[in-house]
Design a protein around this motif. Structure first.
Motif, PDB file in Angstrom:
ATOM      1  N   ASN A 112       0.845  -1.195   0.000  1.00  0.00           N
ATOM      2  CA  ASN A 112       0.000   0.000   0.000  1.00  0.00           C
ATOM      3  C   ASN A 112       0.878   1.242   0.000  1.00  0.00           C
ATOM      4  O   ASN A 112       2.074   1.158   0.273  1.00  0.00           O
ATOM      5  CB  ASN A 112      -0.900   0.013   1.240  1.00  0.00           C
ATOM      6  N   ARG A 113       0.251   2.396  -0.309  1.00  0.00           N
ATOM      7  CA  ARG A 113       1.004   3.654  -0.264  1.00  0.00           C
ATOM      8  C   ARG A 113       0.464   4.526   0.857  1.00  0.00           C
ATOM      9  O   ARG A 113      -0.753   4.653   1.009  1.00  0.00           O
ATOM     10  CB  ARG A 113       0.772   4.446  -1.549  1.00  0.00           C
ATOM     11  N   PRO A 114       1.359   5.174   1.602  1.00  0.00           N
ATOM     12  CA  PRO A 114       0.867   6.167   2.567  1.00  0.00           C
ATOM     13  C   PRO A 114       0.523   7.434   1.793  1.00  0.00           C
ATOM     14  O   PRO A 114       1.130   7.705   0.761  1.00  0.00           O
ATOM     15  CB  PRO A 114       2.084   6.405   3.452  1.00  0.00           C
TER      16      PRO A 114
ATOM     17  N   MET B 260      -5.150   0.365 -13.173  1.00  0.00           N
ATOM     18  CA  MET B 260      -4.430   1.576 -13.583  1.00  0.00           C
ATOM     19  C   MET B 260      -3.013   1.223 -14.040  1.00  0.00           C
ATOM     20  O   MET B 260      -2.502   1.741 -15.015  1.00  0.00           O
ATOM     21  CB  MET B 260      -4.319   2.564 -12.406  1.00  0.00           C
ATOM     22  N   ARG B 261      -2.396   0.326 -13.310  1.00  0.00           N
ATOM     23  CA  ARG B 261      -1.016  -0.054 -13.622  1.00  0.00           C
ATOM     24  C   ARG B 261      -0.961  -0.735 -14.992  1.00  0.00           C
ATOM     25  O   ARG B 261      -0.097  -0.455 -15.809  1.00  0.00           O
ATOM     26  CB  ARG B 261      -0.499  -0.980 -12.519  1.00  0.00           C
ATOM     27  N   LYS B 262      -1.929  -1.624 -15.215  1.00  0.00           N
ATOM     28  CA  LYS B 262      -1.958  -2.339 -16.486  1.00  0.00           C
ATOM     29  C   LYS B 262      -2.118  -1.341 -17.642  1.00  0.00           C
ATOM     30  O   LYS B 262      -1.412  -1.399 -18.648  1.00  0.00           O
ATOM     31  CB  LYS B 262      -3.137  -3.320 -16.471  1.00  0.00           C
TER      32      LYS B 262
ATOM     33  N   LEU C 243       8.306   4.930  -0.303  1.00  0.00           N
ATOM     34  CA  LEU C 243       7.282   5.060   0.737  1.00  0.00           C
ATOM     35  C   LEU C 243       6.186   4.023   0.550  1.00  0.00           C
ATOM     36  O   LEU C 243       5.488   4.027  -0.473  1.00  0.00           O
ATOM     37  CB  LEU C 243       6.671   6.461   0.698  1.00  0.00           C
ATOM     38  N   HIS C 244       6.056   3.130   1.507  1.00  0.00           N
ATOM     39  CA  HIS C 244       5.021   2.090   1.458  1.00  0.00           C
ATOM     40  C   HIS C 244       4.216   2.143   2.753  1.00  0.00           C
ATOM     41  O   HIS C 244       4.587   2.830   3.700  1.00  0.00           O
ATOM     42  CB  HIS C 244       5.669   0.714   1.293  1.00  0.00           C
ATOM     43  N   GLU C 245       3.112   1.379   2.780  1.00  0.00           N
ATOM     44  CA  GLU C 245       2.302   1.314   4.012  1.00  0.00           C
ATOM     45  C   GLU C 245       1.839  -0.125   4.218  1.00  0.00           C
ATOM     46  O   GLU C 245       1.558  -0.829   3.240  1.00  0.00           O
ATOM     47  CB  GLU C 245       1.092   2.247   3.870  1.00  0.00           C
TER      48      GLU C 245
ATOM     49  N   SER D 155       7.307  -1.306  -8.037  1.00  0.00           N
ATOM     50  CA  SER D 155       8.531  -0.767  -8.643  1.00  0.00           C
ATOM     51  C   SER D 155       8.174   0.146  -9.807  1.00  0.00           C
ATOM     52  O   SER D 155       7.025   0.183 -10.255  1.00  0.00           O
ATOM     53  CB  SER D 155       9.413  -1.909  -9.126  1.00  0.00           C
ATOM     54  N   CYS D 156       9.176   0.860 -10.321  1.00  0.00           N
ATOM     55  CA  CYS D 156       8.912   1.905 -11.307  1.00  0.00           C
ATOM     56  C   CYS D 156       8.440   1.340 -12.646  1.00  0.00           C
ATOM     57  O   CYS D 156       9.162   0.587 -13.295  1.00  0.00           O
ATOM     58  CB  CYS D 156      10.188   2.717 -11.532  1.00  0.00           C
ATOM     59  N   PRO D 157       7.247   1.743 -13.113  1.00  0.00           N
ATOM     60  CA  PRO D 157       6.784   1.268 -14.420  1.00  0.00           C
ATOM     61  C   PRO D 157       7.399   2.066 -15.577  1.00  0.00           C
ATOM     62  O   PRO D 157       7.285   1.662 -16.727  1.00  0.00           O
ATOM     63  CB  PRO D 157       5.269   1.500 -14.346  1.00  0.00           C
TER      64      PRO D 157
HETATM   65  C1  HEM Z   1      15.828   7.511 -13.739  1.00  0.00           C
HETATM   66  C2  HEM Z   1      14.526   7.527 -13.776  1.00  0.00           C
HETATM   67  C3  HEM Z   1      13.574   6.986 -12.730  1.00  0.00           C
HETATM   68  C4  HEM Z   1      13.826   6.468 -11.486  1.00  0.00           C
HETATM   69  C5  HEM Z   1      15.168   6.272 -10.806  1.00  0.00           C
HETATM   70  C6  HEM Z   1      12.541   6.078 -10.919  1.00  0.00           C
HETATM   71  C7  HEM Z   1      12.370   5.488  -9.665  1.00  0.00           C
HETATM   72  C8  HEM Z   1      11.154   5.108  -9.136  1.00  0.00           C
HETATM   73  C9  HEM Z   1      10.969   4.533  -7.823  1.00  0.00           C
HETATM   74  C10 HEM Z   1      12.086   4.273  -6.822  1.00  0.00           C
HETATM   75  C11 HEM Z   1       9.647   4.309  -7.646  1.00  0.00           C
HETATM   76  C12 HEM Z   1       8.954   3.792  -6.376  1.00  0.00           C
HETATM   77  C13 HEM Z   1       9.164   2.331  -6.114  1.00  0.00           C
HETATM   78  C14 HEM Z   1       8.570   1.881  -4.806  1.00  0.00           C
HETATM   79  O1  HEM Z   1       7.786   2.589  -4.197  1.00  0.00           O
HETATM   80  O2  HEM Z   1       8.900   0.784  -4.362  1.00  0.00           O
HETATM   81  C15 HEM Z   1       8.975   4.736  -8.844  1.00  0.00           C
HETATM   82  C16 HEM Z   1       7.617   4.652  -9.049  1.00  0.00           C
HETATM   83  C17 HEM Z   1       6.975   5.194 -10.133  1.00  0.00           C
HETATM   84  N1  HEM Z   1       7.572   5.746 -11.251  1.00  0.00           N
HETATM   85 FE1  HEM Z   1       9.554   5.958 -11.578  1.00  0.00          FE
HETATM   86  N2  HEM Z   1      11.554   6.391 -11.811  1.00  0.00           N
HETATM   87  C18 HEM Z   1      12.143   6.931 -12.949  1.00  0.00           C
HETATM   88  C19 HEM Z   1      11.496   7.336 -14.099  1.00  0.00           C
HETATM   89  C20 HEM Z   1      10.139   7.299 -14.296  1.00  0.00           C
HETATM   90  C21 HEM Z   1       9.463   7.722 -15.503  1.00  0.00           C
HETATM   91  C22 HEM Z   1      10.174   8.231 -16.768  1.00  0.00           C
HETATM   92  C23 HEM Z   1       8.127   7.577 -15.284  1.00  0.00           C
HETATM   93  C24 HEM Z   1       6.956   7.876 -16.193  1.00  0.00           C
HETATM   94  C25 HEM Z   1       6.995   8.390 -17.369  1.00  0.00           C
HETATM   95  C26 HEM Z   1       7.956   7.050 -13.929  1.00  0.00           C
HETATM   96  C27 HEM Z   1       6.732   6.780 -13.339  1.00  0.00           C
HETATM   97  C28 HEM Z   1       6.573   6.178 -12.094  1.00  0.00           C
HETATM   98  C29 HEM Z   1       5.270   5.880 -11.504  1.00  0.00           C
HETATM   99  C30 HEM Z   1       3.901   6.183 -12.103  1.00  0.00           C
HETATM  100  C31 HEM Z   1       5.518   5.233 -10.282  1.00  0.00           C
HETATM  101  C32 HEM Z   1       4.493   4.700  -9.267  1.00  0.00           C
HETATM  102  C33 HEM Z   1       4.251   3.218  -9.486  1.00  0.00           C
HETATM  103  C34 HEM Z   1       3.273   2.585  -8.505  1.00  0.00           C
HETATM  104  O3  HEM Z   1       3.076   3.126  -7.429  1.00  0.00           O
HETATM  105  O4  HEM Z   1       2.698   1.532  -8.826  1.00  0.00           O
HETATM  106  N3  HEM Z   1       9.196   6.884 -13.366  1.00  0.00           N
HETATM  107  N4  HEM Z   1       9.912   5.219  -9.745  1.00  0.00           N
END
Ligand code: HEM
Length: 495
Positions: free
Chosen positions: A82-84, A111-113, A362-364, A431-433
């Motif tokens: 979960n997210r805080p 949403m993720r899909k 940040l997680h919950e 993780s980052c999509p």
């Molecule tokens: C060097 C570039 C990037 C890094 C290092 C990065 C890193 C991260 C990290 C650490 C998280 C959270 C993981 C977690 O909570 O466990 C995250 C989530 C996310 N990132 Fe990235 N990110 C990058 C680029 C991007 C780009 C280019 C996009 C979109 C165009 C993006 C969209 C998102 C989104 C929407 C989430 C939330 C996912 C979820 O909660 O399901 N990120 N990212």
């Protein structure tokens, strides 16, 4: 002296002497500085890889070692996904109508899909094309200023801002962009502002910083901005469906999302992408995710990579030699060259290890859990310190130094999410999509900037004088912008 001030003179020092350990409000507010990735890493040295903090009614748990990160992000990820969300985040994301702040569950899965398949997928060639176009514009802007001191940090931030803005809205009009960026900057400030009501809800009425009215104003500004954009896109879709513009147009992210548009929210458990429906609030909130997730993160990584290389001339020489050998100086870098530049990749990995753009994940907890023998209550905020983990002395030799060659060795950890000592993109469900899109921009921008130009520090500045501090917010960019003097390196014409 009047009796009352006189009494206070004695009573206050006496109370301070008797100060209880967890002075509920003031004691904990003094901890704000310690709640950054650096502050928490220091606390971890004292209290260990997992420790608990309490702010008001809020339980917080910090994770700072790879094995415990694996417990949270892999072994027990069903509880920790979960997210805080603070009051500001809930309000500004239309009550978690987006993906990044939605709790784990059917809505988030859909949403993720949608985002992974329709917005961030490699198949969405338009996003990748906008990266190439904007990198070209950056090279042009730098080449117009060779021999002069350039604000590299600002140019890089403009690059990533233009990429995400264009990918989201399809238009690169400066006017709309400036307005949108102003709105996002206010959002960012509100996300970061300390609000006592997050820790002690019944104190919400105090609101000394006037946050409530700022929140309302900010959301109203975004509503107005995006409503116009969505209406324009709906109109454009109608014209195209009716055969206007030859029936063909380059869809941007808003177009992709509008294909799933419905007036009312609907969540179902179906696996079928076509059955997903999104509302205007979902579209607004997802576009915000993209702007926040994709702009400062990538800009921060590019700026840190250049800064570290400018501080380490041997590595700079080596990466530029590699570019010279693989690409040559008589043509520009192309996409197909990127996989043949192993040392460049090592430099980027080492940058992400030392400067993960999102330092705290940040997680919950969805329910009570036990990690390493410690009980963690339900609804605790869990902060996984990716920054501290990347510098963990037990996992990394000479952990604080920038040494890209460490990644040339066989079997070194990778950042794809299965090596928990290196998690700049997180790991597992949350993780980052946008990783692929982010890495593509990082690779391409740094390759072009180092292939086309040599870089020197301005005004005889020494490399030891480069300021290496970061600022703490949702991301951790350099505290000051990087300035440098570029010179042409290629023998061919740049354009
Ligand atoms: C060097 C570039 C990037 C890094 C290092 C990065 C890193 C991260 C990290 C650490 C998280 C959270 C993981 C977690 O909570 O466990 C995250 C989530 C996310 N990132 Fe990235 N990110 C990058 C680029 C991007 C780009 C280019 C996009 C979109 C165009 C993006 C969209 C998102 C989104 C929407 C989430 C939330 C996912 C979820 O909660 O399901 N990120 N990212």
């Amino acid at each position: 002296m009047e009796p009352l001030p006189m009494a206070l003179l004695f009573v206050i020092p006496f109370l301070l002497l008797l100060r209880p350990k967890g002075l509920p409000i003031i004691g904990n507010m003094m901890m704000m500085e310690q709640l950054t990735h650096r502050g928490l890493a220091k606390l971890a040295q004292k209290y260990g890889g997992i420790f608990h903090l309490k702010m008001g009614y809020l339980h917080m748990v910090t994770i700072s070692n790879p094995e415990m990160a694996r417990q949270v992000l892999q072994v027990q990820d069903n509880i920790f996904s979960n997210r805080p969300a603070t009051i500001a985040i809930s309000y500004l994301t239309y009550n978690r109508a987006d993906m990044a702040f939605a709790h784990y569950g059917p809505f988030w899965r859909q949403m993720r899909k949608l985002c992974v398949m329709k917005l961030f997928s490699r198949k969405r060639a338009e996003s990748w094309e906008s990266v190439r176009d904007e990198v070209e514009k950056l090279v042009k802007a730098v080449s117009a200023n060779t021999g002069k001191t350039v604000n590299v940090g600002e140019l890089i931030f403009n690059l990533t801002k233009n990429i995400t803005y264009r990918a989201a809205f399809g238009s690169s009009s400066q006017e709309g962009q400036d307005e949108f960026i102003k709105i996002l900057q206010e959002f960012s400030k509100l996300f970061g502002a300390f609000n006592i009501a997050d820790c002690i809800p019944w104190l919400g009425w105090v609101d000394p910083q006037g946050l409530n009215s700022r929140l309302e104003k900010a959301r109203h500004a975004l509503d107005k901005f995006i409503y116009t954009i969505i209406d324009d896109h709906i109109q454009k879709r109608k014209t195209n469906v009716n055969g206007g513009a030859g029936g063909y147009y380059d869809p941007d992210m808003v177009d992709e999302l509008l294909a799933f548009y419905s007036e009312e929210a609907q969540v179902n458990e179906s696996e079928d992408l076509n059955s997903i429906r999104v509302t205007r609030d979902n579209i607004k909130a997802i576009i915000m995710d993209v702007m926040f997730g994709g702009t400062e993160t990538v800009a921060s990584a590019i700026e840190w990579a250049l800064t570290e290389l400018m501080r380490s001339p041997e590595d700079m020489k080596r990466v530029q030699r590699e570019l010279e050998e693989v690409v040559g100086l008589d043509r520009r870098v192309e996409e197909s060259d990127l996989d043949k530049l192993p040392f460049l990749k090592c430099c980027l990995k080492e940058t992400l290890r030392l400067h993960p753009p999102i330092p705290l994940l940040l997680h919950e907890t969805a329910e009570e859990a036990v990690v390493a023998g410690y009980r963690i209550p339900a609804k605790s905020r869990v902060m996984i310190n990716a920054w501290a983990i990347g510098r963990d002395k037990k996992s990394w030799e000479d952990a604080e130094s920038f040494k890209p060659r460490r990644f040339m060795k066989e079997g070194m950890p990778d950042f794809k999410g299965s090596n928990f000592e290196f998690i700049p993109f997180g790991s597992g469900r949350r993780s980052c999509p946008g990783m692929q899109l982010g890495l593509y921009t990082l690779d391409l921008a740094v390759a072009h900037l180092l292939h086309c130009f040599t870089w020197e520090l301005p005004n005889g500045m020494k490399r030891s004088e480069l300021y290496m501090s970061d600022v703490f917010g949702l991301t951790a960019p350099r505290a000051t912008r990087l300035y440098a003097v570029p010179k042409n390196r290629l023998v061919c014409s740049l354009f």
